[in-house]
Each structure stands twice: as structure tokens, then as C-alpha cells.
Design an enzyme around this catalytic site. Structure first.
Site, PDB file in Angstrom:
ATOM      1  N   SER A 229       0.796  -1.094  -0.086  1.00 11.03           N
ATOM      2  CA  SER A 229      -0.005  -0.013   0.046  1.00 11.03           C
ATOM      3  C   SER A 229       1.011   1.169  -0.126  1.00 11.03           C
ATOM      4  O   SER A 229       2.047   1.045   0.545  1.00 11.03           O
ATOM      5  CB  SER A 229      -0.723   0.064   1.072  1.00 11.03           C
ATOM      6  OG  SER A 229      -0.060   0.357   2.385  1.00 11.03           O
ATOM      7  N   ASP A 230       0.479   2.330  -0.615  1.00  6.86           N
ATOM      8  CA  ASP A 230       0.924   3.765  -0.218  1.00  6.86           C
ATOM      9  C   ASP A 230       0.726   3.890   1.184  1.00  6.86           C
ATOM     10  O   ASP A 230      -0.068   3.096   1.690  1.00  6.86           O
ATOM     11  CB  ASP A 230       0.177   4.683  -1.112  1.00  6.86           C
ATOM     12  CG  ASP A 230       1.271   5.982  -1.275  1.00  6.86           C
ATOM     13  OD1 ASP A 230       2.143   5.937  -0.464  1.00  6.86           O
ATOM     14  OD2 ASP A 230       0.930   6.527  -2.186  1.00  6.86           O
ATOM     15  N   TRP A 231       1.256   4.801   1.996  1.00  7.14           N
ATOM     16  CA  TRP A 231       1.552   4.768   3.392  1.00  7.14           C
ATOM     17  C   TRP A 231      -0.052   5.345   3.687  1.00  7.14           C
ATOM     18  O   TRP A 231      -0.276   6.571   3.467  1.00  7.14           O
ATOM     19  CB  TRP A 231       2.649   5.845   3.677  1.00  7.14           C
ATOM     20  CG  TRP A 231       3.938   5.029   4.012  1.00  7.14           C
ATOM     21  CD1 TRP A 231       4.871   5.064   5.200  1.00  7.14           C
ATOM     22  CD2 TRP A 231       4.635   4.134   3.191  1.00  7.14           C
ATOM     23  NE1 TRP A 231       5.882   4.495   4.994  1.00  7.14           N
ATOM     24  CE2 TRP A 231       5.753   3.880   3.765  1.00  7.14           C
ATOM     25  CE3 TRP A 231       4.423   3.710   2.015  1.00  7.14           C
ATOM     26  CZ2 TRP A 231       6.661   2.800   3.343  1.00  7.14           C
ATOM     27  CZ3 TRP A 231       5.236   2.726   1.454  1.00  7.14           C
ATOM     28  CH2 TRP A 231       6.402   2.402   2.144  1.00  7.14           C
TER      29      TRP A 231
END
Length: 811
Positions: A229-231
Site C-alpha cells: 500500500s501507499d503509506w
């Protein structure tokens, strides 16, 4: 580590499996010490490693010193696949030295609008160019055994409400424009990881979009690596892993790990699905940990490489009367604060603490150019600005040449927010315009991350566009201005005449809840060239200090079946008196089709170097997909039988040679007729609901309803709540002040602005999942309760939800 991954998985507890599927902290993955599974570290790195020093979390201005290479907006203009491999090779070498297992890049999103605040991290408006350059970058990094993370997958084309915006895109546009660069990179370079973006697509968060993640990415494209995932981009953990999003970053403090464990135990998640993700993560750890042996690299050599890449990527936009290069003995006045304090990188998660910075002043001195300098403008003091302008206007007539450095300051474009205008700062435009009034030999040097408006372009003698050229951009600029290096870059995006000239301008960035991609396929030159609309500079445009002649276009066949490759050859000769590089572009045009088509589309390109008088034969190969479009009825790429035009070009508006090839489809398919709508004759008329539904028959445009106090949920942002909640407005003010104090930064510092904007516009849910357990889900519920008017009940919920963050394992 033992490579019998299934044996390791069989020995793991359910809790260990779930735990391995999320970060240990902000930048490290978890280990399983008893089974010999080590930890690995990831780092931001599209154009330089942003390794967090001393274990810092997201303090973007406090990372370890590193080489800042040119950004993607610059390197894309090189159109040089080998150069991108070389850049990736250097970053891979640095990652080994810094014991970084995965470099988080490249950024491959399409430049749908020039206003996207993060365009400096992205390659192009064209999916083929973006995909080919991404693949080359990945190959360069991964030859060291270091992983990359192809991002942000996908349709993350704006920063405004990026963590919750719903991108409404018809299937054909999604396939041909927004998924295509990722497909090319996946199939050609096999990135070890892919980063799932924050946004929704057609109502579903990408991080849990089964159709995109599992059916297209894995089943159709054959991707076998890790999807992370993106953060803070995970909306719901169990649906995301079911969609095959393996790794959540950063740590959620165990909150989402527990949800995976409970889902397996209650039968809502098949443990075999979890095992698949664990196996992919184990393979990533095993492969990359072996490569992170540490060591050193030659910083001076990499600084020199950064300078070379910047020089090969810069675009000469204007050179009237062959004004450049600078001639010996010229009296030169250098103007502009950016000549002394260069703008060489973007802001946000890719911000690099450069090992050194070379200004244009230093670069010109290296070449022995004698010059006087005046600042010309001061963005923070209008009174001083006027005085600086007057000093320049008084001095300029005494010089043979004025070099004026202007562009976008860091506060104008950064991660976290989009631009509201394509204009340069007023003081920059005024400086150039007033100089052009009084001096006949003005050279403008541009520094910015995306296309800008240049109303004075025809009034100055020369324009050199450096984009954001990295820490050595000043030296590279001097190399080009003096003629030590011949400019060879060409634009990877169109420069329009006005901000509203592109059809996407009407729909970007959309409203609070959704952004409708009503312009469809007509992004960048696909619109401008089809509509024959005037532009400032077309896609693929760039000048040189020499000239090139194209001749002898040859096709390997004049009639082919759609399974056969087509070899296209053309001869290019340097007809000038300087060594130079030329970018040969190949476009395909389908003159007659049952489907709407752009005027032409880029399908191949090559960059060659030629000495004066030298000729070379360039060979490019087209395949079935080069002539295909995505058909939503058959859900496949289809080719219609007919004649296609092969165009050899120096830009999308400079077609030098043409040839026709007859293509025979594999099978004839009866296509439904295309409605006679905007799409057959694009203009700037708004796309009607009726026409948009022709592309998206199941889409219903719902009115945007911003929730009011008493209706808030964790899916709402503090910004949403502030419209009807005084407490929310107070929280925003306090958070902004607190961020400035903690970062010791002014309010217009771009990194400070980014953090404030992310806090302001992120769903409360995202603030919780990205907090590493410091702001728990129960605390988030309590905060929402308070915002809904139940202050003391919510405060009690926050206090009950407080718990000490889990002690992180020592790595």
C-alpha cells in the site's frame, strides 16, 4: 533464508503470518527471528534515496544526505531508455551501500493535468513513453538485486483529496491511458513490488479493487511480485488482502493484523489467501536482503552522472537567430534568484538532502564566462521586488546578453496539493516582459516540475527548460548555455497557450467526492492534435544546436496479419556542424475506424547520436498492440482490418515521413457503431451527462453531499468536518501551528504545507492506520464523536482508546 517458503509458512503461527503482512514501523518490514526471516528496509527514491536518519518517521527534511538526481519530469525529456537504466543502476548501487532493500519508485502516473502538484515525480502525458522509461529505470535498479516499487497504481493523477477521491473513468480510457504504462513496466521489467494508490476507481478503493489488482494485474498480466500500500492507503484490511494487496505500510500498530487473524478464525478470510501474500513477501525479503550487503559508492562520480543526466534531459524551446550558445567575449548579465539558489527538486516524500548543490553562477564560472549578477526579484517582499526590477532594467542595456532565471518556487508545486494556476509568479513574468521591452538578446532559463504558461515566449531570444534537474542542474545548464553539450531533450508533455485549453481543465480536480475523467482518451497531444488546437510547444518538441534530415522510410512489409511484427527503418543525417542527439518518434494513425480514435499515437522511439555529416539507420518494431484499441464489448485488445499510416516525426506536430501498411485482423468482429458525439470531433464543449453515459452506462452522477455535524464518520476528513464544526476548525489551526513549530519551518515551506494538507484532507481512518498504533481506531472513533458534538463522550472514548504503542522489535 531457507528458500522453501511453504515450509516456512507451515511453521508460522497465524499471528506471525498476519504480522508479516504489515510494516514493523515506518520504513522496515517485520522479521520472524525464530524462523530466520530477517527484516528489510524500504526508502523513498524516485530520484534519490531518502533514507530516514536516526529512525525518524516522516520528517521529510531530516533524511540522510544523498545524491539528488533529476526528477522524472526532467529525465522523461531525455527520451533515452539507456539513460534511465544508468540512473536506475546508480540508485541501485546507492541502495546496496545504504542497505536499502526496496527503492520506492518510479512514479508512473499520467500527467492528466499540468496542475497536478506531484507531476514533477511523473514521466509523461503519454502512456507508452511513461511505460518504457519506467521499465528501463526498474531494470537498472533491480540488476543489483534491489527491488523497486512501481507507483502509484493507478489513476492517482491529482493531489487534491488524493486519499479519498473517486476517479470515474470509462474502461477503454482506463486501459489505454492509465493502466497501459504499468502494463508495459510489469511485462518488460517485472518490478519486485507495486504500490497501490490512495484513490478510488469507479467507487472502489484501489487497495481493495479485486478487478484491478487480482484479475488484471495478476491473472491477466502475470504479475507475481508484492503489492504494497501507499503509506496509510488501506481502507479495509480484509478486502484488500482478498484483492491480493499483500503488504500494508506503515505499521498500523497491530490493529489491522488483528483483523486478519480474526477474519481467518471466523471463516471470512481463507487462510490460503493469507498464505499467498506471505509467500510473496518472504520471496521479496529473501531476494533483496541478500543484496543489501552495505559498502560505499563514489559520490563525486554520481554527482557528475547527475549533471550529465540533467544536461541530456534539458529542452531548448527557443533559439532565435541562433542566439545560443554563448559567444566568447560577450558581456553577460545574469539575473534571477534561481541562478544563485537553484530550484532543482520537488517537495514532499521525494525531498532529498543533497550532498552538494551546483548553481548556475558556479557553472558559468567553471566555463570561464564573465558575468555580473542581480537577484531581479524577491518573492517575499514586494517593495524589494520593485527595487530589484528597477536595478535590472537600469543595468541591462550595458550588456550584450541577459540570462534570466525564472520558474516555479517550491511553494508553488509539491506533494499534497495541486496548483491552481499554470502561471509563473507575477514577479517572474514581469521581469522577463520588462527585459524583453528594453533588450533584444534575452535568454530565459526555466526551472519547474510541470508545464507552465509562457506569454512572453515569442519576445525573448532563447529559452532553455531545465525542469527540476537535480543537485548539479546549475552545472548542466552552464554546459548547455556555453555549447559544451548540445541540447537534446524533447518535451514529454504539451505546453498549452492557456490553462483552459485542454478538455480535462473542466473536470480537474473535480468536486469533493469524485473526479470525472470526461475527456476520456483525449489527454495531452491526443486532444490537441486531434482537435488541431494551437499550442505553445507540442509534445515531443525540442531544438538542437544542429539540424537533422530524415529520409528513406522503409517497411518490412506493406501488408501484414496482426500477429506479425513490422520492422520500420528510417535514415537520419546530421546536416549541421555540431555533434548532436536526435529523438526519432514513430506515431501510428488509424484514418478510418469504427471506434473513436485520437489523430495519432506514439508507438516507438529511439535516440541516436550523430557527428556532423554522419548518417544512421534507425530500426523500430511494431507489433499487434501497436495497431490495437481496447474493446469493452469483447474485453480484449482488438485490431480492425484496414490501412494504417506510419508517421516518422521530430515531434507530434512535425511529421517528416509517412508510409501506409495494410493490417489484417486475426478475426473480423462486428463492432457497435460509435455515437456521433464529442468524441468524434473533440472541442472544449462540456461533455454532457448523456454522452458520458455512452461510455459508462452504469454510472449515475450523484449530488455531492458534505456531511454535517452529527453525521461524521471515520471516512470524513477534518476539512469536511470544519465546514460545520468549530472544534474541527480549531484542530486545523492548532495542527498547522504545531507542524510549523515541530519542523521549524515557515507556513509557506512546501514540506510543511504538504504535511498540513495531508492532515487536513485525509479521512480520519487513514490518520489512524498510518499512526503506527499511536492513534488507535478507538481513539479515532472518539475524535469523530467529539466532532459530532458529543465532546465529553468522545473525550472519554479517546482516553479509553489510548494505549502505549507496541514496542518495536530490534532489527
Amino acid at each position: 533464508m531457507d528458500k522453501d517458503y511453504r515450509s516456512i509458512i507451515a511453521s508460522m503461527t497465524l499471528e506471525e503470518k498476519a504480522g508479516l503482512c504489515s510494516g514493523n514501523d515506518m520504513w522496515n518490514l517485520k522479521n520472524v527471528e525464530r524462523l530466520g526471516v530477517p527484516t528489510i528496509m524500504v526508502s523513498d527514491g524516485p530520484h534519490g534515496l531518502r533514507k530516514q536518519a536516526n529512525g525518524l518517521g516522516v520528517a521529510v527534511n531530516q533524511s540522510a544526505d544523498a545524491i539528488c538526481f533529476p526528477t522524472a519530469s526532467a529525465t522523461a525529456c531525455s527520451w533515452d531508455k539507456e539513460l534511465l537504466r544508468t540512473l536506475g543502476d546508480a540508485l541501485g548501487e546507492e541502495a546496496v551501500a545504504e542497505q536499502i532493500a526496496v527503492v520506492l519508485g518510479p512514479g508512473t502516473n499520467i500527467k492528466r493535468s499540468a496542475l497536478c502538484g506531484r507531476n514533477f515525480e511523473y514521466f509523461s502525458e503519454d502512456p507508452y513513453l511513461a511505460g518504457m522509461l519506467s521499465a528501463a529505470f526498474i531494470q537498472g535498479v533491480q540488476q543489483h538485486g534491489i527491488g523497486t516499487s512501481l507507483k502509484h497504481f493507478c489513476a492517482n493523477n491529482q493531489e487534491t483529496y488524493r486519499q479519498s477521491i473517486d476517479a470515474i473513468i470509462d474502461e477503454r480510457t482506463l486501459r489505454e491511458i492509465y493502466l497501459l504504462p504499468y502494463e508495459i513496466a510489469v511485462k518488460d521489467a517485472a518490478p519486485m513490488t507495486i504500490m497501490a494508490s490512495y484513490n478510488k476507481i469507479n467507487g472502489t478503493y484501489v487497495s481493495q479493487h479485486r478487478r484491478i489488482m487480482r484479475e488484471i494485474l495478476r491473472d491477466e498480466w502475470g504479475y507475481q511480485g508484492v503489492v504494497m500500500s501507499d503509506w496509510g492507503a488501506v481502507a479495509q484490511r480484509v478486502p484488500s488482502i482478498q484483492a491480493s494487496m499483500d503488504l500494508e505500510m506503515p505499521s498500523s500498530g497491530g490493529m489491522n493484523d488483528e483483523k486478519l487473524v480474526n477474519a481467518v478464525r471466523d471463516g471470512s478470510l481463507d487462510e490460503s489467501v493469507l498464505d499467498e501474500s506471505v509467500e510473496r513477501i518472504l520471496r521479496l525479503i529473501d531476494t533483496t536482503h541478500a543484496a543489501t550487503v552495505g559498502g560505499s559508492y563514489n559520490k563525486e562520480a554520481h554527482d557528475a552522472l547527475s549533471r550529465s543526466i540533467a544536461a541530456q534531459s534539458a529542452v531548448l524551446l527557443r533559439n532565435a537567430q541562433q542566439s545560443l550558445p554563448i559567444r566568447a567575449g560577450e558581456r553577460v548579465l545574469l539575473v534571477g534568484e534561481m541562478a544563485r539558489t537553484p530550484r532543482f527538486q520537488g517537495a514532499g516524500s521525494s525531498f532529498i538532502n543533497a550532498t552538494r548543490i551546483t548553481s548556475l553562477q558556479e557553472g558559468l564560472r567553471e566555463h570561464g564566462v564573465s558575468f555580473d549578477y542581480l537577484p531581479g526579484y524577491d518573492l517575499k517582499n514586494e517593495n524589494k521586488n520593485r527595487k530589484e526590477l528597477q536595478r535590472v532594467l537600469k543595468a541591462a542595456p550595458r550588456y550584450d546578453r541577459v540570462i534570466c532565471c525564472v520558474g516555479l518556487p517550491a511553494s508553488y508545486e509539491a506533494e499534497g496539493f495541486d496548483r491552481t494556476t499554470m502561471e509563473l509568479p507575477p514577479c517572474h513574468n514581469q521581469l522577463v516582459e520588462r527585459l524583453a521591452d528594453i533588450h533584444s538578446n534575452v535568454t530565459v532559463v526555466l526551472s519547474m516540475g510541470s508545464a507552465v504558461l509562457l506569454p512572453w515566449a515569442d519576445r525573448v531570444r532563447a529559452i532553455l527548460c531545465m525542469y527540476l534537474g537535480g543537485q548539479a542542474s546549475g552545472g548542466a545548464c552552464a554546459d548547455l548555455l556555453t555549447g559544451a553539450i548540445n541540447p537534446s531533450g524533447k518535451l514529454a508533455e504539451t505546453f498549452p497557450l492557456a490553462q483552459d485549453d485542454a478538455p480535462s481543465a473542466r473536470y480537474f480536480p473535480g468536486n469533493r467526492r469524485r473526479s470525472e475523467y470526461r475527456e476520456g482518451l483525449y489527454v495531452g497531444y491526443r486532444y490537441f492534435d486531434t482537435a488541431n488546437a494551437p499550442v505553445r510547444y507540442p509534445f515531443g518538441f525540442g531544438l538542437s544546436y544542429t539540424t537533422f534530415e530524415y529520409s528513406d522510410l522503409r517497411l518490412s512489409a506493406t501488408q501484414i496479419s496482426d500477429d506479425e511484427p513490422l520492422q520500420v527503418q528510417v535514415t537520419v543525417r546530421n546536416t549541421g556542424d555540431a555533434i548532436g542527439r536526435e529523438i526519432v518518434q514513430l506515431y501510428v494513425k488509424d484514418p478510418v475506424s469504427s471506434r473513436y480514435m485520437p489523430e495519432h499515437q506514439l508507438k516507438a522511439f529511439e535516440k541516436i547520436e550523430l557527428a556532423p555529416g554522419q548518417s544512421k539507420t534507425v530500426t523500430m518494431t511494431l507489433n499487434r498492440r501497436s495497431f490495437a484499441f481496447y474493446d469493452v464489448d469483447t474485453k480484449d485488445w482488438q485490431v480492425e482490418s484496414g490501412d494504417f499510416e506510419i508517421q516518422i516525426a521530430a515531434s507530434s506536430r512535425d511529421i517528416r515521413l509517412r508510409a501506409t501498411v495494410s493490417v489484417q485482423a486475426r478475426q473480423e468482429i462486428a463492432f457497435a457503431p460509435t455515437p456521433q458525439s464529442w468524441y468524434t470531433a473533440p472541442d472544449l464543449t462540456p461533455i454532457s451527462d448523456e454522452d458520458f453515459r455512452l461510455l459508462m452506462p452504469d454510472y449515475e452522477d450523484q449530488p455531492v453531499v458534505i456531511p454535517r455535524k452529527g453525521e461524521f464518520t471515520q471516512e470524513d476528513s477534518i476539512c469536511d468536518m470544519a465546514q460545520t464544526s468549530g472544534l474541527a476548525r480549531f484542530v486545523l489551526k492548532v495542527s498547522r501551528l504545531g507542524t510549523q513549530i515541530s519542523m521549524r519551518a515557515p507556513k509557506d515551506d512546501p514540506n510543511c504545507m504538504m504535511i498540513c494538507e495531508v492532515f487536513r484532507t485525509s479521512p480520519v481512518r487513514a490518520l489512524s492506520t498510518s499512526s503506527q498504533g499511536m492513534f488507535t481506531e478507538k481513539m479515532a472513533d472518539g475524535l469523530v464523536d467529539m466532532m459530532n458534538g458529543h465532546f465529553f463522550r468522545g473525550l472519554g472514548g479517546i482516553l479509553k482508546g489510548m494505549k502505549k504503542p507496541k514496542k518495536q522489535k530490534k532489527n
